[in-house]
Scaffold this motif. Sequence first.
Motif, PDB file in Angstrom:
ATOM      1  N   GLY A 100       0.712  -1.272   0.070  1.00 34.62           N
ATOM      2  CA  GLY A 100       0.101  -0.026   0.010  1.00 34.62           C
ATOM      3  C   GLY A 100       0.886   1.215  -0.005  1.00 34.62           C
ATOM      4  N   ILE A 101       1.970   1.224   0.792  1.00 33.76           N
ATOM      5  CA  ILE A 101       2.802   2.466   0.843  1.00 33.76           C
ATOM      6  C   ILE A 101       3.540   2.625  -0.402  1.00 33.76           C
ATOM      7  CG2 ILE A 101       4.656   3.463   2.099  1.00 33.76           C
ATOM      8  CD1 ILE A 101       3.159   2.491   4.644  1.00 33.76           C
ATOM      9  N   VAL A 102       4.371   1.365  -0.758  1.00 33.54           N
ATOM     10  CA  VAL A 102       5.338   1.470  -1.836  1.00 33.54           C
ATOM     11  C   VAL A 102       4.728   1.888  -3.152  1.00 33.54           C
ATOM     12  CG1 VAL A 102       6.933  -0.087  -3.291  1.00 33.54           C
ATOM     13  CG2 VAL A 102       6.892  -0.117  -0.581  1.00 33.54           C
ATOM     14  N   SER A 103       3.557   1.337  -3.280  1.00 32.37           N
ATOM     15  CA  SER A 103       2.883   1.561  -4.637  1.00 32.37           C
ATOM     16  C   SER A 103       2.322   3.177  -4.930  1.00 32.37           C
ATOM     17  CB  SER A 103       1.895   0.699  -5.144  1.00 32.37           C
ATOM     18  OG  SER A 103       0.793   0.694  -4.076  1.00 32.37           O
ATOM     19  N   ARG A 104       2.232   3.580  -3.766  1.00 32.60           N
ATOM     20  CA  ARG A 104       1.483   4.999  -3.799  1.00 32.60           C
ATOM     21  C   ARG A 104       2.465   6.154  -3.505  1.00 32.60           C
ATOM     22  NH1 ARG A 104      -1.967   3.594  -7.473  1.00 32.60           N
ATOM     23  NH2 ARG A 104      -2.945   5.782  -7.227  1.00 32.60           N
ATOM     24  N   ALA A 105       3.617   5.945  -2.868  1.00 31.06           N
ATOM     25  CA  ALA A 105       4.293   6.995  -2.608  1.00 31.06           C
ATOM     26  C   ALA A 105       4.887   7.915  -3.654  1.00 31.06           C
ATOM     27  CB  ALA A 105       5.751   6.415  -1.889  1.00 31.06           C
ATOM     28  N   GLU A 106       4.895   7.294  -4.920  1.00 33.41           N
ATOM     29  CA  GLU A 106       5.319   8.211  -6.012  1.00 33.41           C
ATOM     30  C   GLU A 106       4.209   8.686  -6.757  1.00 33.41           C
ATOM     31  OE1 GLU A 106       9.219   7.427  -8.389  1.00 33.41           O
ATOM     32  OE2 GLU A 106       8.515   5.472  -7.677  1.00 33.41           O
ATOM     33  N   VAL A 107       2.950   8.439  -6.383  1.00 32.18           N
ATOM     34  CA  VAL A 107       1.935   8.676  -7.190  1.00 32.18           C
ATOM     35  C   VAL A 107       0.714   9.627  -6.473  1.00 32.18           C
ATOM     36  CG1 VAL A 107      -0.534   7.645  -8.299  1.00 32.18           C
ATOM     37  CG2 VAL A 107       1.861   6.360  -8.209  1.00 32.18           C
ATOM     38  N   ASP A 108       0.292   9.409  -5.295  1.00 27.41           N
ATOM     39  CA  ASP A 108      -0.867   9.933  -4.415  1.00 27.41           C
ATOM     40  C   ASP A 108      -0.725   9.962  -3.086  1.00 27.41           C
ATOM     41  OD1 ASP A 108      -1.549   7.292  -4.490  1.00 27.41           O
ATOM     42  OD2 ASP A 108      -3.620   7.922  -5.411  1.00 27.41           O
ATOM     43  N   MET A 109       0.129   9.538  -2.261  1.00 25.47           N
ATOM     44  CA  MET A 109       0.277   9.226  -1.056  1.00 25.47           C
ATOM     45  C   MET A 109      -0.363  10.436  -0.256  1.00 25.47           C
ATOM     46  SD  MET A 109       0.559   7.264   1.320  1.00 25.47           S
ATOM     47  CE  MET A 109       1.312   5.691   0.496  1.00 25.47           C
ATOM     48  N   GLU A 110      -0.047  11.576  -0.657  1.00 26.59           N
ATOM     49  CA  GLU A 110      -0.341  12.687   0.101  1.00 26.59           C
ATOM     50  C   GLU A 110      -2.067  12.726   0.181  1.00 26.59           C
ATOM     51  OE1 GLU A 110       1.012  14.480   1.925  1.00 26.59           O
ATOM     52  OE2 GLU A 110       3.088  13.953   1.271  1.00 26.59           O
ATOM     53  N   LYS A 111      -2.653  12.307  -0.971  1.00 27.69           N
ATOM     54  CA  LYS A 111      -4.344  12.179  -0.866  1.00 27.69           C
ATOM     55  C   LYS A 111      -4.469  10.925  -0.094  1.00 27.69           C
ATOM     56  CE  LYS A 111      -5.974  14.031  -5.377  1.00 27.69           C
ATOM     57  NZ  LYS A 111      -6.397  13.482  -6.533  1.00 27.69           N
ATOM     58  N   VAL A 112      -3.818   9.841  -0.081  1.00 30.52           N
ATOM     59  CA  VAL A 112      -4.011   8.809   0.694  1.00 30.52           C
ATOM     60  C   VAL A 112      -4.237   9.263   2.290  1.00 30.52           C
ATOM     61  CG1 VAL A 112      -3.325   6.257   1.588  1.00 30.52           C
ATOM     62  CG2 VAL A 112      -3.425   7.122  -0.968  1.00 30.52           C
ATOM     63  N   LYS A 113      -3.016   9.847   2.802  1.00 28.34           N
ATOM     64  CA  LYS A 113      -2.792  10.241   4.005  1.00 28.34           C
ATOM     65  C   LYS A 113      -4.108  11.244   4.486  1.00 28.34           C
ATOM     66  CE  LYS A 113       1.471  11.876   4.390  1.00 28.34           C
ATOM     67  NZ  LYS A 113       2.620  12.608   3.846  1.00 28.34           N
ATOM     68  N   GLU A 114      -4.563  12.133   3.633  1.00 31.80           N
ATOM     69  CA  GLU A 114      -5.559  12.944   4.019  1.00 31.80           C
ATOM     70  C   GLU A 114      -6.837  12.043   4.317  1.00 31.80           C
ATOM     71  OE1 GLU A 114      -7.435  16.204   5.133  1.00 31.80           O
ATOM     72  OE2 GLU A 114      -5.272  16.127   4.854  1.00 31.80           O
ATOM     73  N   GLU A 115      -7.092  11.238   3.352  1.00 33.83           N
ATOM     74  CA  GLU A 115      -8.205  10.237   3.260  1.00 33.83           C
ATOM     75  C   GLU A 115      -7.870   9.467   4.525  1.00 33.83           C
ATOM     76  OE1 GLU A 115     -11.885   8.237   2.072  1.00 33.83           O
ATOM     77  OE2 GLU A 115     -11.013  10.186   1.225  1.00 33.83           O
ATOM     78  N   TYR A 116      -7.083   8.790   4.860  1.00 33.73           N
ATOM     79  CA  TYR A 116      -6.757   8.030   5.932  1.00 33.73           C
ATOM     80  C   TYR A 116      -7.163   8.933   7.334  1.00 33.73           C
ATOM     81  CZ  TYR A 116      -4.376   4.399   8.662  1.00 33.73           C
ATOM     82  OH  TYR A 116      -4.123   3.171   9.254  1.00 33.73           O
ATOM     83  N   LYS A 117      -6.727  10.286   7.278  1.00 32.45           N
ATOM     84  CA  LYS A 117      -7.046  10.975   8.645  1.00 32.45           C
ATOM     85  C   LYS A 117      -8.270  11.235   8.781  1.00 32.45           C
ATOM     86  CE  LYS A 117      -3.747  14.224   8.794  1.00 32.45           C
ATOM     87  NZ  LYS A 117      -3.129  15.422   8.591  1.00 32.45           N
ATOM     88  N   VAL A 118      -9.218  11.584   7.789  1.00 30.17           N
ATOM     89  CA  VAL A 118     -10.598  11.821   7.851  1.00 30.17           C
ATOM     90  C   VAL A 118     -11.257  10.660   7.929  1.00 30.17           C
ATOM     91  CG1 VAL A 118     -12.394  12.540   6.443  1.00 30.17           C
ATOM     92  CG2 VAL A 118     -10.418  13.733   6.269  1.00 30.17           C
ATOM     93  N   ARG A 119     -10.990   9.548   7.387  1.00 33.95           N
ATOM     94  CA  ARG A 119     -11.751   8.230   7.664  1.00 33.95           C
ATOM     95  C   ARG A 119     -11.462   7.515   9.194  1.00 33.95           C
ATOM     96  NH1 ARG A 119     -11.316   4.403   2.679  1.00 33.95           N
ATOM     97  NH2 ARG A 119     -12.707   3.196   3.888  1.00 33.95           N
ATOM     98  N   PHE A 120     -10.377   7.652   9.476  1.00 39.10           N
ATOM     99  CA  PHE A 120     -10.056   6.684  10.724  1.00 39.10           C
ATOM    100  C   PHE A 120      -9.519   7.522  11.877  1.00 39.10           C
ATOM    101  CE2 PHE A 120      -8.752   4.245   6.764  1.00 39.10           C
ATOM    102  CZ  PHE A 120     -10.005   3.354   6.877  1.00 39.10           C
ATOM    103  N   ASN A 121      -9.547   8.858  11.853  1.00 43.01           N
ATOM    104  CA  ASN A 121      -9.314   9.749  13.149  1.00 43.01           C
ATOM    105  C   ASN A 121      -7.719   9.594  13.597  1.00 43.01           C
ATOM    106  OD1 ASN A 121     -10.046  11.894  14.668  1.00 43.01           O
ATOM    107  ND2 ASN A 121     -10.408  10.396  16.243  1.00 43.01           N
TER     108      ASN A 121
END
Length: 366
Positions: free
Chosen positions: A318-339
């Motif tokens: 999950g981390i390796v495949s998105r670090a060069e793509v959209d991990m900043e979006k993933v991190k924001e989504e993660y924060k919103v959904r999982f607090n």
Amino acid sequence: MCCWCCCLDCIHNIPPLNLLFLHFSPHSLSSSATSAGAAVAPMASISVPNPAPSPTEDAESIRKAVQGWGTDENALIEILGHRTAAQRAEIAVAYEGLYDEALLDRLHSELSGDFRSALMLWTMDPAARDAKLANEALKKKKKGELRHIWVLVEVACASSPDHLVAVRKAYRAAYASSLEEDVASCSLFGDPLRRFLARLVSSYRYVGGGGVDGELAIAEAAELHDAVVGRGQALHGDDVVRIVGTRSKAQVAATLERYRQEHGKGIDEVLDGRRGDQLAAVLKAALWCLTSPEKHFAEVIRTSILGLGTDEEMLTRGIVSRAEVDMEKVKEEYKVRFNTTVTADVRGDTSGYYMNTLLTLVGPEK
């Protein structure tokens, strides 16, 4: 024998990591030659020095880190964790030219455990990496586990059509068979799921600037509704395969938006109501990967750390495949959904050089 021992034999069948750099000798790979490869996607989470050392300098630094009585793991993370795929490809070419051994072979012999898996997976060419992940998913012994099916969906739907073509080429070079045929013949899946997955991995989606067909979106939103409603009834797989397996990402997004307008909720919410329906769960993952991949990968990372033990393979992927793509979006989504944050969960569930590698790729929280 570990999976990497078998995989390295296959990887050596793949053409060199980046064909663009085949005509360079190690000493001609200067820092100016890598300037184009230093570009980082806007939503990527990795940081790259500017200017970066030349590939030859990086190769020499890596050599120093792996020679002698001990390995300098931090130096390896600092170099490889702060380079783009194009730069890592140049480093690999320079390293092999200078020392007559493959960089991945050396990493395999020097490192171990989850740290080795993460750093090697990161160092690989992205298409070869996805080919490896897909092949491993098809070889899992547990029949039809969703977490393994997710790998095939991600490879097929979460990146560009050209990347999927590159994955199919890398797969054939490494394993002497086609990804499409291996999915279609895999005994782990039954129909209609197998047909759906085979269509996904064999697709080439239109990415031109022609816009979307509004009337088609209306018609196919209605077809999707007919296919997914009705608890206790089978999801109509053929309609789903045709719509989700062939349309452009923009067209799929327009269809999903039309669905939401017509029915007052998203199709993912409807699919969540079909508990125990594996095709519905896979369809939801495919739709997220096509239109909002950050939602899917936030779930991948969260799922990997929930429960009694950490699923390191899933977390790494999950981390390796998105670090060069959209991990900043993933991190924001993660924060919103999982607090909570990806960083906090990685720190809480991993340790040592493995943790440092993942945190380097995740980057700082904002």
